[in-house]
Design a protein around this motif. Structure first.
Motif, PDB file in Angstrom:
ATOM      1  N   LYS A 141       0.830  -1.208   0.000  1.00 20.25           N
ATOM      2  CA  LYS A 141       0.000   0.000   0.000  1.00 20.25           C
ATOM      3  C   LYS A 141       0.862   1.255   0.000  1.00 20.25           C
ATOM      4  N   ARG A 142       1.921   1.256   0.833  1.00 17.32           N
ATOM      5  CA  ARG A 142       2.787   2.433   0.909  1.00 17.32           C
ATOM      6  C   ARG A 142       3.608   2.595  -0.357  1.00 17.32           C
ATOM      7  N   ARG A 143       4.047   1.453  -0.960  1.00 16.25           N
ATOM      8  CA  ARG A 143       4.827   1.541  -2.189  1.00 16.25           C
ATOM      9  C   ARG A 143       3.982   2.113  -3.324  1.00 16.25           C
ATOM     10  N   ASN A 192      18.498   8.605  -4.160  1.00 14.50           N
ATOM     11  CA  ASN A 192      17.063   8.442  -4.371  1.00 14.50           C
ATOM     12  C   ASN A 192      16.256   9.026  -3.225  1.00 14.50           C
ATOM     13  N   LEU A 193      16.788   8.929  -2.012  1.00  9.77           N
ATOM     14  CA  LEU A 193      16.115   9.533  -0.862  1.00  9.77           C
ATOM     15  C   LEU A 193      15.993  11.045  -1.046  1.00  9.77           C
ATOM     16  N   ILE A 194      17.025  11.659  -1.601  1.00  9.79           N
ATOM     17  CA  ILE A 194      16.987  13.102  -1.865  1.00  9.79           C
ATOM     18  C   ILE A 194      15.972  13.414  -2.964  1.00  9.79           C
ATOM     19  N   VAL A 195      15.982  12.610  -4.047  1.00 14.81           N
ATOM     20  CA  VAL A 195      15.068  12.839  -5.165  1.00 14.81           C
ATOM     21  C   VAL A 195      13.612  12.640  -4.734  1.00 14.81           C
ATOM     22  N   LEU A 196      13.367  11.621  -3.905  1.00 13.12           N
ATOM     23  CA  LEU A 196      12.003  11.266  -3.503  1.00 13.12           C
ATOM     24  C   LEU A 196      11.572  11.938  -2.201  1.00 13.12           C
ATOM     25  N   SER A 199       7.966  12.988  -1.758  1.00 13.53           N
ATOM     26  CA  SER A 199       7.070  11.827  -1.758  1.00 13.53           C
ATOM     27  C   SER A 199       7.165  11.066  -0.450  1.00 13.53           C
ATOM     28  N   ILE A 200       8.346  10.994   0.115  1.00 13.00           N
ATOM     29  CA  ILE A 200       8.519  10.299   1.396  1.00 13.00           C
ATOM     30  C   ILE A 200       7.789  11.051   2.507  1.00 13.00           C
ATOM     31  N   ILE A 201       7.888  12.373   2.488  1.00 13.17           N
ATOM     32  CA  ILE A 201       7.146  13.175   3.461  1.00 13.17           C
ATOM     33  C   ILE A 201       5.645  12.914   3.321  1.00 13.17           C
TER      34      ILE A 201
END
Length: 509
Positions: A141-143, A192-196, A199-201
């Motif tokens: 669900k989160r993905r 990728n953490l920086i790019v996303l 979206s992560i927030i």
């Protein structure tokens, strides 16, 4: 016999030398190949080989399958030990998590066979610890939510003209599980953490608001608070840049066809870049992080304001906020990486690597240095005492003159392994036995773990999401046969029958 070698592109890429067997017991191998392939593809209503219905197989048949695989595994290991023939060997060890989050440790033997060829053989995988599975439904669900939000952000950027379309651009990014990126540093994951980040927030806000339980909501809220702090984002960008600098060295050391001299030069270059970063790149990094935080509406502290440690607003130190970022984080992180490089490449490691490079026949032994080779031999006092060191020096004098001579067999050799095979094929290993002994000892010194990594790739192919209940003993036996398919193809059926009958009679008592 192969063990599922052609059932998947992943298996073929991991072990391209595997070919379909032609002996009489290949029927069993083909059936087991179907078992793994179908469990990998996932056909809920296909046949009894699919893991979703495998439990309906009669227990007696299940036990017989395990007996047969165990018998093949034992015969394969026996053939490997016979090929080793009491010679010198090295052991490569590494660990990784399987699909069930079990910690698995892999052991690979590295030795030189009778033909002078360097051989790496998988021998065992050992279960270390157990880590509970995460809730798969929540993961999916989160993905999906992450992908949807990422697509929406990309559409916004395309409309605004901040990004452009072209083949190979704007491909989907993902965050790998810890330990998933084992063939290099984790700098791509941090990138990728920086790019996303936005979206992560978004996902953390969703979980904090609609998580399945209070604990998940609390963790999500805590993480969201942490990653929206300037100090966290400063460390994120710092680690990404540091790992980007060290990644070339890491990738170089992972290659099987590595040039040791170039790797050592790259090590020096990496240290120099880290020192340059420490001396002059703090301000530019701080500005990059400030720009990132401004883009994501994260509060940027005043760098020239007095620094208050912790949450205290009363005990201000006589330094500005920029000082702990520079000294306690920026400098300390880079110093730790430099210290790590020095510890991994100490004087002994450097002597071994440079000695290996001196034995490389590339460009007519362009890196040959007898003092480095002698230093290398001194690390093997049981094989090279003072008398043998003297004899080794004399043998190398003759050896290097001959190998640089007109003998075409020594032309265009690409590495120490090629040199070893030519020496055996020409029987010159008997002319210069001490030279050949040192070459063998050098070959079993591996500075990379590529074979171990390929074993983990095979483990993830066999034990996949649809076939995750395979027990450790069966997994180990299966992997031995699957990975060592060339040895497996030579196993005699009579030995398998003997093992099978002996195990059945013993376990029935």
């Amino acid at each position: 016999m192969t063990y599922g070698c052609s059932g998947s592109d992943a298996g073929a890429k991991a072990f391209p030398e595997c070919k379909r067997p032609r002996n009489s017991s290949s029927i069993f191998c083909v059936e087991m190949d179907k078992f793994v392939t179908r469990s990998k593809v996932g056909q809920p209503n296909s046949s009894s080989t699919h893991p979703s219905v495998a439990s309906s197989i009669a227990p007696e048949i299940q036990r017989d399958i395990k007996y047969i695989v165990d018998a093949y595994s034992k015969e394969t290991i026996k053939a490997i030990i016979e090929d080793l023939d009491g010679n010198f060997f090295g052991i490569l060890v590494d660990e990784s998590k399987d699909i069930s989050h079990k910690e698995q440790m892999t052991l690979v033997l590295r030795y030189v066979n009778k033909e002078g060829e360097i051989i790496e053989r998988f021998v065992v995988i050992i279960h270390l610890t157990f880590v509970a599975l995460e809730k798969k439904h929540s993961d999916i669900k989160r993905r999906d939510s992450l992908r949807q939000h990422q697509a929406e952000k990309l559409e916004e950027l395309l409309i605004s003209g901040e990004v452009h379309t072209r083949r190979g651009l704007n491909q989907e990014h993902g965050l790998q599980r810890p330990g998933g990126n084992r063939w290099g540093s984790h700098y791509r994951t941090l990138g990728n953490l920086i790019v996303l980040f936005s979206s992560i927030i978004h996902i953390l806000e969703f979980v904090a608001r609609e998580g399945p339980n209070y604990a998940d909501r609390l963790v999500a809220e805590s993480l969201m608070t942490k990653i929206t702090e300037f100090e966290f984002d400063f460390m994120l960008h710092l680690m990404w840049k540091v790992l980007m600098i060290t990644n070339d060295l890491s990738s170089s050391l992972q290659r099987m066809d590595q040039d040791i001299v170039n790797a050592m030069e790259l090590l020096t270059h990496t240290k120099q870049r880290l020192k340059m970063m420490r001396n002059s790149k703090f301000e530019s990094l701080r500005d990059d992080v400030s720009s990132f935080c401004g883009k994501h509406e994260i509060m940027i502290p005043k760098m020239d304001a007095l620094y208050f440690p912790g949450k205290s607003k009363r005990r201000a130190l006589d330094v500005t906020y920029s000082h702990p970022l520079h000294v306690e984080i920026f400098n300390d992180v880079i110093d730790l990486h430099l210290q790590e490089l020095r510890s991994h490449f100490d004087a002994m490691s450097t002597d071994l690597l440079l000695g290996m490079a001196s034995l490389n026949p590339l460009n007519s032994f362009g890196n040959f240095a007898k003092n480095r080779i002698t230093k290398l031999a001194e690390y093997y006092p049981n094989e090279f005492d003072s008398n043998k060191l003297r004899d080794l020096s004399f043998q190398f004098d003759s050896f290097i003159v001959y190998d640089r001579g007109p003998d075409k067999r020594f032309f265009n050799l690409k590495g120490i392994s090629d040199l070893s095979k030519v020496l055996v094929k020409s029987d010159l290993h008997q002319t210069w036995p001490l030279v050949y002994l040192l070459i063998k000892l050098t070959l079993i010194l591996s500075v990379a773990t590529a074979s171990v990594e390929r074993a983990f790739s095979s483990m993830n192919y066999i034990k996949n999401e649809l076939h995750n209940s395979i027990d450790d003993e069966f997994l180990n036996s299966y992997l031995v046969c699957y990975i060592e398919c060339k040895i497996f193809s030579t196993v005699n059926n009579d030995g398998i029958i003997h093992h099978f009958q002996h195990m059945k009679s013993r376990r029935s008592q």
